[in-house]
Design an enzyme around this catalytic site. Sequence first.
Site, PDB file in Angstrom:
ATOM      1  N   GLY A   1       0.777  -1.235   0.000  1.00 39.89           N
ATOM      2  CA  GLY A   1       0.000   0.000   0.000  1.00 39.89           C
ATOM      3  C   GLY A   1       0.807   1.281   0.000  1.00 39.89           C
TER       4      GLY A   1
ATOM      5  N   GLU B   1       4.428  -6.401   1.358  1.00 36.36           N
ATOM      6  CA  GLU B   1       3.803  -6.796   0.085  1.00 36.36           C
ATOM      7  C   GLU B   1       3.586  -5.589  -0.828  1.00 36.36           C
ATOM      8  OE1 GLU B   1       0.183  -8.497   1.519  1.00 36.36           O
ATOM      9  OE2 GLU B   1       1.106 -10.415   1.975  1.00 36.36           O
ATOM     10  N   PRO B   2       4.639  -4.921  -1.252  1.00 35.92           N
ATOM     11  CA  PRO B   2       4.426  -3.778  -2.141  1.00 35.92           C
ATOM     12  C   PRO B   2       4.064  -4.240  -3.549  1.00 35.92           C
ATOM     13  CG  PRO B   2       6.771  -4.186  -1.878  1.00 35.92           C
ATOM     14  CD  PRO B   2       6.060  -5.195  -1.003  1.00 35.92           C
TER      15      PRO B   2
ATOM     16  N   TYR C   1     -11.308   5.527  -9.507  1.00 40.55           N
ATOM     17  CA  TYR C   1     -10.827   6.210  -8.292  1.00 40.55           C
ATOM     18  C   TYR C   1     -10.597   7.704  -8.488  1.00 40.55           C
ATOM     19  CZ  TYR C   1      -8.735   1.468  -7.821  1.00 40.55           C
ATOM     20  OH  TYR C   1      -8.485   0.136  -7.796  1.00 40.55           O
TER      21      TYR C   1
ATOM     22  N   CYS D   1     -17.602   4.390 -25.606  1.00 41.67           N
ATOM     23  CA  CYS D   1     -18.935   4.991 -25.628  1.00 41.67           C
ATOM     24  C   CYS D   1     -19.463   5.227 -24.221  1.00 41.67           C
ATOM     25  CB  CYS D   1     -19.883   4.076 -26.382  1.00 41.67           C
ATOM     26  SG  CYS D   1     -19.233   3.591 -27.964  1.00 41.67           S
TER      27      CYS D   1
END
Length: 441
Positions: free
Chosen positions: A261, A303-304, A342, A369
Amino acid sequence: MTITEILPSLGHLLHERFDGACWPSTASADEHGDLIVGGLGLTGLAARYGTPCLVLDEAQVRARVREFRAALPDAELAYAGKALLCKGLVRWLAEEGASFDVCSAGELHLVRAAGVDGSRILVHDNGKTKEDLKAAVHCPGARIVLDSFEELDTLEGIAGPGQQVLVRVTPDVDAHTHRSIATGVRGAKFGFDLRAGEAAEAVDRVLRSPNLELLGLHCHIGSQVSGVDSYEAAVRFMVGLLADIRERFGVCLPVLDIGGGFRVRYTEEEPEFDLTGFADRVRIALHYECDRFQLPAPRLILEPGRSIVARAGVTVYRVLAVKGSTVIVDGGMSDNPRPALYGARYRMRLLGRRSSAATVPLTVAGRHCESGDVLGEAVPLPADTRAGDLLAVACTGAYHVPLQSNYNLIGRPPLLAVRDGAARVLLRREGERDLMARDLG
Ligand SMILES: Cc1ncc(COP(=O)(O)O)c(C=O)c1O
């Protein structure tokens, strides 16, 4: 007059060095407005491989793994494959000493196909199917991160002796990030809830299970986390929990996985993640808390995902049309849904020619579209941006390829590795035959 105008033959020697914030660290601009990445011009790559295309700088990826490993040399670095996964990339990362966090049987098979040993694989996901769990138990040495009681039930039915597991808990640390990528708060769909007593119950069940071996605890507080204090808080909290487990069950768990994260800068205005500060504070917090509870310090796992690959990626689009202040490019939400998902923002630049026109805020829209198919609003670009121009978008290495779709039946773009002046196709462009292959009529 600039020095390159006075001495044009020197132009190629005077490449502008980029602000390293958002572009790969090997990137430089030349006198023709081209961007050189990994020793190759992006305009040449666009001519050879077509657009859109995604270029990945191998040197940048490797350097980033080394930075993480140097910051916390005793920790295991498990790259989060969900950010970007293909065999070529897995081999670079494995050569740099990384292990892998995978989220499905598919990701597990890919990492295995690239030659990774099971002992370097952690199997995640908040909703593992029986097939995912079977693939994990059939991969000798793979560790499974348990996320629910239902998963635990299934695993107990299929696991052989000595199956190593971690229990994922929700530490209730607010990482102050976007709602869709905050995972460590109560009520999130990830992990066992502590306050409801679920985490302790899960630990108890695993400890009593004849085939399961509890290695440790896991948490992941969210993505795009900039505050190192959130990680420090998570470590303190998790060590308290390890002490609690020792108290209640008499076991000292040897592993603490604090997830990934770590924030990435998509634009120059965003803050840089302080990797050294993070490492220092996490190390100090871990040892302080372990001393306080007289616990042996567990081995950390990180855990990158994004922070390893995001900045290594640059996407090149061709402008198809300009309508007023809207520039329409030949890709969009099918190759990059992040702005729609996001509200992600990117640094973009005109490629392949120098413009003397004023810089104005333009909307960069995709070809799909959907009116929400917008890659950037108020993007500073030359006022004379026109059809046929190329645009480079920085920081597109993470959560692009894995989130791509075939919306409007458009083939996904290629992923090209560049290094020392050579290019290699990691993922080829999808063609019509790929798009028709699943349609059985
Ligand atoms: C359990 C876990 N680990 C690691 C990651 C990687 O996060 P990032 O790519 O932001 O580093 C994620 C992302 O969702 C995750 O859920």
